[in-house]
Motif scaffolding. Sequence first.
Motif, PDB file in Angstrom:
ATOM      1  N   GLU A 162      10.020  -0.216 -53.305  1.00  0.00           N
ATOM      2  CA  GLU A 162       8.696  -0.320 -52.873  1.00  0.00           C
ATOM      3  C   GLU A 162       7.095   0.783 -54.249  1.00  0.00           C
ATOM      4  O   GLU A 162       6.079  -0.986 -54.459  1.00  0.00           O
TER       5      GLU A 162
ATOM      6  N   LEU B  79       1.070  -6.281 -45.988  1.00  0.00           N
ATOM      7  CA  LEU B  79       1.143  -4.355 -45.434  1.00  0.00           C
ATOM      8  C   LEU B  79      -0.639  -3.865 -46.225  1.00  0.00           C
ATOM      9  O   LEU B  79      -1.102  -5.060 -46.508  1.00  0.00           O
TER      10      LEU B  79
ATOM     11  N   THR C 103       0.545  -9.179 -48.463  1.00  0.00           N
ATOM     12  CA  THR C 103       2.317  -9.027 -49.061  1.00  0.00           C
ATOM     13  C   THR C 103       2.965  -8.403 -48.142  1.00  0.00           C
ATOM     14  O   THR C 103       2.584  -7.512 -47.432  1.00  0.00           O
ATOM     15  N   LEU C 104       4.464  -9.179 -47.647  1.00  0.00           N
ATOM     16  CA  LEU C 104       4.758  -8.776 -45.794  1.00  0.00           C
ATOM     17  C   LEU C 104       5.598  -7.479 -47.087  1.00  0.00           C
ATOM     18  O   LEU C 104       6.056  -7.432 -48.045  1.00  0.00           O
ATOM     19  N   ASP C 105       5.909  -6.872 -46.150  1.00  0.00           N
ATOM     20  CA  ASP C 105       7.812  -5.778 -46.148  1.00  0.00           C
ATOM     21  C   ASP C 105       8.166  -6.614 -47.577  1.00  0.00           C
ATOM     22  O   ASP C 105       8.831  -7.694 -46.868  1.00  0.00           O
ATOM     23  N   LEU C 106       9.312  -5.875 -47.707  1.00  0.00           N
ATOM     24  CA  LEU C 106       9.691  -6.415 -49.054  1.00  0.00           C
ATOM     25  C   LEU C 106      11.886  -6.606 -47.929  1.00  0.00           C
ATOM     26  O   LEU C 106      11.731  -5.734 -47.167  1.00  0.00           O
ATOM     27  N   HIS C 107      12.534  -7.906 -48.276  1.00  0.00           N
ATOM     28  CA  HIS C 107      13.240  -7.671 -48.308  1.00  0.00           C
ATOM     29  C   HIS C 107      14.114  -7.612 -49.151  1.00  0.00           C
ATOM     30  O   HIS C 107      14.713  -8.601 -50.043  1.00  0.00           O
TER      31      HIS C 107
ATOM     32  N   ARG D 158      15.093 -13.540 -40.773  1.00  0.00           N
ATOM     33  CA  ARG D 158      13.743 -12.860 -41.203  1.00  0.00           C
ATOM     34  C   ARG D 158      12.876 -14.012 -41.457  1.00  0.00           C
ATOM     35  O   ARG D 158      12.179 -13.924 -40.991  1.00  0.00           O
TER      36      ARG D 158
ATOM     37  N   THR E  31       2.972  -6.059 -56.236  1.00  0.00           N
ATOM     38  CA  THR E  31       2.849  -6.961 -54.500  1.00  0.00           C
ATOM     39  C   THR E  31       1.403  -6.375 -54.988  1.00  0.00           C
ATOM     40  O   THR E  31       1.015  -7.283 -53.598  1.00  0.00           O
TER      41      THR E  31
ATOM     42  N   GLU F 110       4.823 -11.735 -38.271  1.00  0.00           N
ATOM     43  CA  GLU F 110       4.394 -10.062 -39.640  1.00  0.00           C
ATOM     44  C   GLU F 110       3.709 -10.154 -39.920  1.00  0.00           C
ATOM     45  O   GLU F 110       2.496 -10.486 -40.190  1.00  0.00           O
TER      46      GLU F 110
END
Length: 276
Positions: free
Chosen positions: A186, A241, A204-208, A231, A193, A238
């Motif tokens: 991260e 961040l 930005t969403l959580d990393l995949h 996902r 991000t 979702e």
Amino acid sequence: MTIAHPPIPGTALWVHAHLRGSSLNGRLFREGVRALSEHRDVTTSDLYAQGFDPVLGPRDFAAHDRADGAVQDGAGEPGNIAGLLGEAYARGRLPADVVREQAKLAAAELLVLQFPLWWYGPPAILKGWFDRVLTAGFAHGDLDPASGAPRRYGDGGLAGRRALVVVTAGEDARSIGPRGISGDLESLLFPLTHGVLWYVGIETLDLHVVHDADALGAEGVEHEVQRLRERLRTVDTEPALPFRRLRDGDYRGTRALRADLLPGRTDLGIHLRPPS
């Protein structure tokens, strides 16, 4: 200058940056687009396949019509690169490949960026896509009419969009985790991000993350395909961040976080709003 690119609800742009269609990334790209197309209108930019040129050059700069009818490329004009690109955008002089990418991004409500982690960052072709596509005048550079300050970090030309970053890494979650020798993923992708996406207003969403990507067998690949599909089914619900917005006063009078907020800390996590 006012920038307004309201996205079209229910749309997505999937930007893919891997050169081999037979790779794990190629499989995830095809399966992911298929899954996302079940509930969104998806446009794609397969950068290697379409031969996107990532090198920012004189052709990208502001062009001027001369008295004799010829066109100069602007490379010798004074001013910084951002200013020259902004002028080219304002004059409608950007290259056709950039204009096509900007049109796809302007329409998209969801942006998916997919790439392998190479030398602890995205491949050069994706960095070049940012360099050439996210121009002043299109993605940033306008002023808040109330304060007169530039609209950036949670505000700006591409506000109202969300992004999902899909990244494959050859290392396991421990070696590229918070105490890993390779650093926390991260933090490694904070320039993307926060410094790219959040800068132009994209949440930005959580990393995949797909770990151990080089060692997955057939069963592991199928597991990752299904995990990505799952996902994508829930991506619309979702939370993003919670990066701090520049306009909210946490950086008042400076570009550094106010001294009274999280004093003593210097890690990148200080730029996330704490839970209320």
